[in-house]
Design a protein around this motif. Sequence first.
Motif, PDB file in Angstrom:
ATOM      1  N   ILE A  75       0.817  -1.219   0.000  1.00 26.73           N
ATOM      2  CA  ILE A  75       0.000   0.000   0.000  1.00 26.73           C
ATOM      3  C   ILE A  75       0.850   1.268   0.000  1.00 26.73           C
ATOM      4  CG2 ILE A  75      -1.678   1.313   1.384  1.00 26.73           C
ATOM      5  CD1 ILE A  75      -3.118  -1.265   1.913  1.00 26.73           C
ATOM      6  N   LEU A  76       2.056   1.213   0.546  1.00 27.69           N
ATOM      7  CA  LEU A  76       2.914   2.406   0.483  1.00 27.69           C
ATOM      8  C   LEU A  76       3.239   2.802  -0.954  1.00 27.69           C
ATOM      9  CD1 LEU A  76       5.517   2.114   3.401  1.00 27.69           C
ATOM     10  CD2 LEU A  76       3.475   3.531   3.267  1.00 27.69           C
ATOM     11  N   ARG A  77       3.028   1.897  -1.893  1.00 27.80           N
ATOM     12  CA  ARG A  77       3.253   2.236  -3.304  1.00 27.80           C
ATOM     13  C   ARG A  77       2.081   3.004  -3.905  1.00 27.80           C
ATOM     14  NH1 ARG A  77       7.593  -0.716  -5.107  1.00 27.80           N
ATOM     15  NH2 ARG A  77       8.237  -2.409  -3.732  1.00 27.80           N
ATOM     16  N   ALA A  78       0.923   2.959  -3.238  1.00 29.09           N
ATOM     17  CA  ALA A  78      -0.276   3.629  -3.755  1.00 29.09           C
ATOM     18  C   ALA A  78      -0.329   5.056  -3.233  1.00 29.09           C
ATOM     19  CB  ALA A  78      -1.534   2.854  -3.352  1.00 29.09           C
ATOM     20  N   ASP A  79       0.615   5.881  -3.672  1.00 23.66           N
ATOM     21  CA  ASP A  79       0.656   7.260  -3.186  1.00 23.66           C
ATOM     22  C   ASP A  79       0.003   8.205  -4.178  1.00 23.66           C
ATOM     23  OD1 ASP A  79       3.236   8.868  -4.641  1.00 23.66           O
ATOM     24  OD2 ASP A  79       3.169   6.684  -4.805  1.00 23.66           O
ATOM     25  N   PHE A 388      -7.605  -1.752  -4.339  1.00 24.18           N
ATOM     26  CA  PHE A 388      -7.924  -2.605  -5.489  1.00 24.18           C
ATOM     27  C   PHE A 388      -8.162  -1.769  -6.742  1.00 24.18           C
ATOM     28  CE2 PHE A 388     -11.333  -4.162  -8.231  1.00 24.18           C
ATOM     29  CZ  PHE A 388     -10.705  -5.269  -8.791  1.00 24.18           C
ATOM     30  N   PHE A 389      -8.932  -0.692  -6.610  1.00 28.84           N
ATOM     31  CA  PHE A 389      -9.257   0.118  -7.791  1.00 28.84           C
ATOM     32  C   PHE A 389      -8.026   0.853  -8.318  1.00 28.84           C
ATOM     33  CE2 PHE A 389     -13.318  -0.495  -5.682  1.00 28.84           C
ATOM     34  CZ  PHE A 389     -14.097  -0.907  -6.743  1.00 28.84           C
ATOM     35  N   VAL A 390      -7.107   1.181  -7.418  1.00 25.47           N
ATOM     36  CA  VAL A 390      -5.851   1.795  -7.864  1.00 25.47           C
ATOM     37  C   VAL A 390      -5.001   0.760  -8.593  1.00 25.47           C
ATOM     38  CG1 VAL A 390      -3.735   2.934  -7.106  1.00 25.47           C
ATOM     39  CG2 VAL A 390      -5.905   3.470  -5.982  1.00 25.47           C
ATOM     40  N   VAL A 391      -4.865  -0.409  -7.984  1.00 24.58           N
ATOM     41  CA  VAL A 391      -4.031  -1.470  -8.563  1.00 24.58           C
ATOM     42  C   VAL A 391      -4.572  -1.939  -9.912  1.00 24.58           C
ATOM     43  CG1 VAL A 391      -3.364  -3.891  -8.247  1.00 24.58           C
ATOM     44  CG2 VAL A 391      -3.108  -2.281  -6.361  1.00 24.58           C
ATOM     45  N   ARG A 392      -5.893  -2.101  -9.985  1.00 25.81           N
ATOM     46  CA  ARG A 392      -6.489  -2.668 -11.206  1.00 25.81           C
ATOM     47  C   ARG A 392      -6.681  -1.620 -12.291  1.00 25.81           C
ATOM     48  NH1 ARG A 392      -6.720  -4.958 -15.047  1.00 25.81           N
ATOM     49  NH2 ARG A 392      -8.418  -6.118 -16.005  1.00 25.81           N
ATOM     50  N   HIS A 393      -7.204  -0.442 -11.930  1.00 23.17           N
ATOM     51  CA  HIS A 393      -7.605   0.529 -12.947  1.00 23.17           C
ATOM     52  C   HIS A 393      -6.564   1.621 -13.199  1.00 23.17           C
ATOM     53  CE1 HIS A 393     -11.627  -1.178 -13.242  1.00 23.17           C
ATOM     54  NE2 HIS A 393     -11.667  -1.227 -11.925  1.00 23.17           N
ATOM     55  N   ALA A 394      -5.730   1.931 -12.211  1.00 21.21           N
ATOM     56  CA  ALA A 394      -4.693   2.947 -12.429  1.00 21.21           C
ATOM     57  C   ALA A 394      -3.367   2.301 -12.825  1.00 21.21           C
ATOM     58  CB  ALA A 394      -4.518   3.806 -11.174  1.00 21.21           C
ATOM     59  N   TRP A 395      -2.974   1.248 -12.102  1.00 18.00           N
ATOM     60  CA  TRP A 395      -1.713   0.579 -12.415  1.00 18.00           C
ATOM     61  C   TRP A 395      -1.861  -0.451 -13.536  1.00 18.00           C
ATOM     62  CZ3 TRP A 395       0.218  -0.816  -6.795  1.00 18.00           C
ATOM     63  CH2 TRP A 395       0.426   0.380  -6.080  1.00 18.00           C
ATOM     64  N   ARG A 396      -3.108  -0.851 -13.800  1.00 17.40           N
ATOM     65  CA  ARG A 396      -3.394  -1.825 -14.883  1.00 17.40           C
ATOM     66  C   ARG A 396      -2.722  -3.169 -14.637  1.00 17.40           C
ATOM     67  NH1 ARG A 396      -7.640   0.437 -17.571  1.00 17.40           N
ATOM     68  NH2 ARG A 396      -7.258   2.625 -18.022  1.00 17.40           N
TER      69      ARG A 396
END
Length: 627
Positions: A75-79, A388-396
């Motif tokens: 999660i620290l990567r989701a900045d 989840f939405f960051v990982v799936r939809h932003a980071w793809r």
Amino acid sequence: MDKTHDAHAPQPLGALTLAAIGVVFGDIGTSPLYTVKEIFGPGGVPLDHAHLVGAVSAILWSLMLVVTLKYVVLILRADNRGEGGVMALTALAAHAVEGRAGLRAGLLVLGLFGATLFYGDSIITPAISVLGAMEGLEVLAPSLHDWIVPLSLLVLVALFAVQRFGTAVVGRAFGPVIVLWFLVLAVSGLHQVLQQPAILAALDPRQAASFLIDRGPGVLLAVGAIVLALTGAEALYADMGHFGRRPIQLAWSALVLPALALNYLGQGALLMRDPGALENPFFRLFPEPLLLPALVLATLAAIIASQAVISGAYSMTRQAIQLGYLPRMRIHHTSAATSGQIYLPGVNWLLLLGVLAAVLHFGSSSALASAYGIAVTLTMLITTLMTFFVVRHAWRLPAPLAWGATAFFLAVDALLVAGCAVKLFDGGWFPLAMGGALFLLMSTWARGRALMVRSIRADGLALDDFLRHLDTGAVPRASRTAVYAVADPATVPQALLHNLKHNQVLHERNLILTVRFTDTPVVADAQRAEVEPLVPGFWRVTLRFGFMETPDVPAALQCCAAQGLPVPVFETSFFLSRETVVPTDGAGMARWREKLFAWMSRNAGSAASYFRLPDNAVVELGTRVQI
């Protein structure tokens, strides 16, 4: 603590790591004061060799899975441009699903509820940390039991009373004190482990699994106590913007995790040798001559843990104001050099009342433990969903990976929430009730503002049409610049109409100003101002600020010069409309919510002060708005 935006010079990794230890880890670092005692307390897990190994193993592997794997690694990567925390993550997740309005609205509501739970944490953390430290008095001398609550109240009142002076001086001492605290945790635990090395069997994760499986239906009660070891994990992410990812990861791996692990192992080893130490296993780690220094250090650590969430509450409130979820409040800047060091008197005294009420109502760290976990675990669950939405939809990232990781952490979070939910009527209702009340206030404010803007737009004059038909040559001109602040830049500001009607004058230069807060923490100066010429003498200006910035309008207007519109501050008057909200019957909100919004609007802080406008250049004009 709060973000510093005006000091971007890189600092040495060691200095940042030391500062991070002092601010980020105070909450999780004081968990050993009460966690083990709660697991084996009355009605808890039986106190014997097998259960001690299993329970300590469950604590250690909870720290590994939830804190290390979930927060430190993932999660620290989701900045959000360097910022962390539930509101920054909500903005990031909402941006990732920009094209799906329903989903975006749902994420915003969920994130808002997660933010309200933080305030519950901001009340319970000071109460349980200081009470847990003061309970060492009873170990020092049983006759001091009756002094625990009064002295806790005294420490807490003093802590909140000094907030108005700022935390710069105290903050510099945080790092060394908490480093000493973690070293003491490690040494005191290691001393016990060396005397009873059988506790090292807890390092085997199979012991944790067996312990939880063997609990059967009672596993939830055990989990509800184990989760106390994880309180403060969210701070690793929330405070990332202050220090950066690497210092937090380094501090956790090199000092905090080893110290916590050794202390929990040490408490387990002590209880193996002396079951009578369950009365207070943390303070029983120390020989009698060291009890008083340990008590003093624990109190300092508790105060620092409390300071972190208090400052976090100020920062969260400012974010909520600027994202449109709370009315303006009085904000004092306690440092000339650090814009992030702020003090909100209203929030401070409301928090103090809540903390004192919690101490008086619950009376002990054991009673407060029932209320503590549910707010923390629900925030963790919301963080997992948002990520989840960051990982799936932003980071793809591939769907199987995103879904698999989310399902695993959701299962862990759900177990933690369920473990705390069984204590709902023993105190878990406290942070939920507080979160629900704050959610009502924040959602009412956001909805009320939207209805007010809609009403202004419906009843107002279209700005472009008004300017097209305005005979500027027939109106006398004052040789100054007028800035008209307006929520809807497409309508004529009421202050402009009043100026024409009552003073029958226009200024030589008229700026129709709108301030927007973005879902990013900071806005670059190049994107700060947008200038649109309208007719001779009129411009539409939009100023943008990030949700972590101090909105200084006069300073931001200087950015207009790059677009051909210099704004001389000493020759500028600011015209503001002060809206009086009038609740009406209709389809907007329930009548009682409209009255609540009207009350909040009446008590909102001054726009002139909030936007740092010069007092001698502001003209406020009233207007009534029906919603």
